[in-house]
Write a protein that holds these residues in place. Structure first.
Motif, mmCIF file in Angstrom:
data_model
loop_
_atom_site.group_PDB
_atom_site.id
_atom_site.type_symbol
_atom_site.label_atom_id
_atom_site.label_comp_id
_atom_site.label_asym_id
_atom_site.label_seq_id
_atom_site.Cartn_x
_atom_site.Cartn_y
_atom_site.Cartn_z
ATOM 1 N N PRO A 207 5.867 17.919 0.690
ATOM 2 C CA PRO A 207 4.820 18.311 -0.269
ATOM 3 C C PRO A 207 4.668 17.118 -1.295
ATOM 4 O O PRO A 207 5.407 17.454 -2.399
ATOM 5 N N GLY A 208 3.478 16.266 -1.625
ATOM 6 C CA GLY A 208 3.376 15.242 -2.840
ATOM 7 C C GLY A 208 3.681 14.578 -2.822
ATOM 8 O O GLY A 208 4.510 13.414 -3.239
ATOM 9 N N GLY A 209 4.950 14.300 -1.506
ATOM 10 C CA GLY A 209 5.949 12.739 -1.392
ATOM 11 C C GLY A 209 4.626 11.403 -1.442
ATOM 12 O O GLY A 209 3.654 11.715 -0.266
ATOM 13 N N ARG A 210 5.156 10.812 -1.355
ATOM 14 C CA ARG A 210 4.697 9.210 -0.879
ATOM 15 C C ARG A 210 6.078 8.495 0.329
ATOM 16 O O ARG A 210 6.968 8.411 -0.382
ATOM 17 N N PHE A 211 5.060 7.435 0.956
ATOM 18 C CA PHE A 211 6.157 6.019 1.265
ATOM 19 C C PHE A 211 5.345 4.775 1.069
ATOM 20 O O PHE A 211 3.747 5.336 0.953
ATOM 21 N N GLY A 212 5.853 3.447 0.251
ATOM 22 C CA GLY A 212 4.907 2.869 0.619
ATOM 23 C C GLY A 212 5.181 1.241 1.677
ATOM 24 O O GLY A 212 6.303 2.022 2.090
ATOM 25 N N VAL A 213 4.581 0.390 1.849
ATOM 26 C CA VAL A 213 4.842 -0.186 2.358
ATOM 27 C C VAL A 213 4.278 -1.310 2.402
ATOM 28 O O VAL A 213 3.027 -1.419 2.071
ATOM 29 N N THR A 214 5.342 -2.571 2.762
ATOM 30 C CA THR A 214 5.222 -3.961 2.274
ATOM 31 C C THR A 214 5.081 -5.093 3.138
ATOM 32 O O THR A 214 5.994 -4.237 3.525
ATOM 33 N N LEU A 215 4.137 -6.090 2.266
ATOM 34 C CA LEU A 215 4.301 -7.160 3.828
ATOM 35 C C LEU A 215 5.110 -8.091 3.650
ATOM 36 O O LEU A 215 3.985 -8.778 2.468
ATOM 37 N N HIS A 216 5.888 -9.279 3.279
ATOM 38 C CA HIS A 216 5.709 -10.544 2.940
ATOM 39 C C HIS A 216 5.302 -11.298 3.844
ATOM 40 O O HIS A 216 6.531 -11.246 4.975
ATOM 41 N N ALA A 217 4.920 -12.262 4.056
ATOM 42 C CA ALA A 217 4.611 -13.072 4.862
ATOM 43 C C ALA A 217 4.587 -14.520 4.694
ATOM 44 O O ALA A 217 3.776 -15.166 3.263
ATOM 45 N N GLY A 218 5.403 -15.113 4.508
ATOM 46 C CA GLY A 218 5.110 -16.708 4.671
ATOM 47 C C GLY A 218 5.020 -17.285 6.153
ATOM 48 O O GLY A 218 4.272 -16.594 6.780
ATOM 49 N N SER A 219 5.247 -19.098 6.300
ATOM 50 C CA SER A 219 4.219 -19.670 7.444
ATOM 51 C C SER A 219 5.469 -19.424 8.742
ATOM 52 O O SER A 219 4.829 -19.526 9.533
ATOM 53 N N THR A 220 6.848 -18.614 8.905
ATOM 54 C CA THR A 220 7.598 -19.160 9.603
ATOM 55 C C THR A 220 8.013 -16.891 9.542
ATOM 56 O O THR A 220 8.665 -17.634 10.631
ATOM 57 N N LEU A 221 7.970 -15.622 8.675
ATOM 58 C CA LEU A 221 8.253 -15.559 8.566
ATOM 59 C C LEU A 221 7.666 -13.862 8.122
ATOM 60 O O LEU A 221 7.299 -14.288 7.248
ATOM 61 N N ARG B 297 0.815 -0.889 0.120
ATOM 62 C CA ARG B 297 -0.175 0.211 0.079
ATOM 63 C C ARG B 297 0.778 1.460 0.208
ATOM 64 O O ARG B 297 1.816 0.719 0.687
ATOM 65 N N SER B 298 0.459 2.611 -0.347
ATOM 66 C CA SER B 298 1.012 3.208 -0.613
ATOM 67 C C SER B 298 0.643 4.496 -0.208
ATOM 68 O O SER B 298 -0.860 4.331 0.003
ATOM 69 N N PHE B 299 0.969 5.512 1.145
ATOM 70 C CA PHE B 299 0.743 6.507 1.651
ATOM 71 C C PHE B 299 1.185 7.212 1.273
ATOM 72 O O PHE B 299 2.437 8.098 1.106
ATOM 73 N N PRO B 300 0.460 9.184 1.385
ATOM 74 C CA PRO B 300 1.376 10.375 1.489
ATOM 75 C C PRO B 300 2.070 10.543 2.632
ATOM 76 O O PRO B 300 2.016 9.734 3.583
ATOM 77 N N GLY B 301 2.737 11.131 1.922
ATOM 78 C CA GLY B 301 4.409 11.148 3.139
ATOM 79 C C GLY B 301 3.615 12.277 4.235
ATOM 80 O O GLY B 301 4.264 13.677 4.103
ATOM 81 N N ALA B 302 3.012 12.413 5.056
ATOM 82 C CA ALA B 302 2.076 12.537 6.233
ATOM 83 C C ALA B 302 2.614 12.504 7.316
ATOM 84 O O ALA B 302 2.116 11.361 7.192
ATOM 85 N N ARG B 303 2.513 13.127 8.718
ATOM 86 C CA ARG B 303 2.844 12.519 9.529
ATOM 87 C C ARG B 303 1.557 11.388 10.032
ATOM 88 O O ARG B 303 1.569 10.241 11.012
ATOM 89 N N ALA B 304 0.680 12.229 9.327
ATOM 90 C CA ALA B 304 -1.109 11.914 9.736
ATOM 91 C C ALA B 304 -1.168 10.089 9.305
ATOM 92 O O ALA B 304 -2.190 9.236 9.674
#
Length: 142
Positions: free
Chosen positions: A65-79, A16-23
């Motif tokens: 202003p206008g910046g973004r950050f993304g979060v990626t999750l990779h999940a297996g059975s142990t990690l 998921r991508s998010f706007p680069g704001a503290r909120a």
């Protein structure tokens, strides 16, 4: 347990991508919580993403202003791999000494303590900071 983490040997990926704001840091935490559900690692993963997203907003172009950050999750059975992607900066994320009066600078120490391993890849144009969080055996998951 989240339907995405049903104990199978499959690897699941959510981004998921998010706007680069503290909120948006709390939105990133909610994204993690929605994915992990009632797993005992959810709190740890939320703390890790909070620290990494805060760093992305504070120290990279993601916080402009206008910046973004993304979060990626990779999940297996142990990690679980929690990764935050930023828009880059001239400096590379690193552990740094923080004095007793300076409350900043401790985020990566917390990430290092909470994860099995963490690292950085990328360059001034964009980086990913990631952390590995082991999953408890399924019979011990909350």
């Amino acid at each position: 347990m989240s339907p995405a983490l049903n104990g199978s040997a499959e690897i699941h990926r959510w981004c998921r991508s998010f706007p680069g704001a503290r909120a948006q840091i709390s939105e990133a935490r909610q994204f993690i919580a929605g994915y992990l559900g009632d797993r005992c690692e959810a709190d740890t993963a939320q703390l890790v993403v909070s620290e990494l997203a805060t760093n992305a907003i504070r120290h990279t172009r993601s916080g402009l202003p206008g910046g973004r950050f993304g979060v990626t999750l990779h999940a297996g059975s142990t990690l679980l791999i929690v990764a935050v992607h930023d828009e880059g900066s001239p400096t590379t994320p690193h552990l740094r000494e923080a004095d007793d009066e300076d409350q900043s600078g401790r985020g990566l120490y917390l990430v290092e303590t909470l994860s099995a391993r963490w690292g950085v890849h990328g360059d001034h144009a964009g980086r990913t900071v990631w952390a590995l969080i082991p999953f408890a055996p399924a019979d011990r998951a909350v």
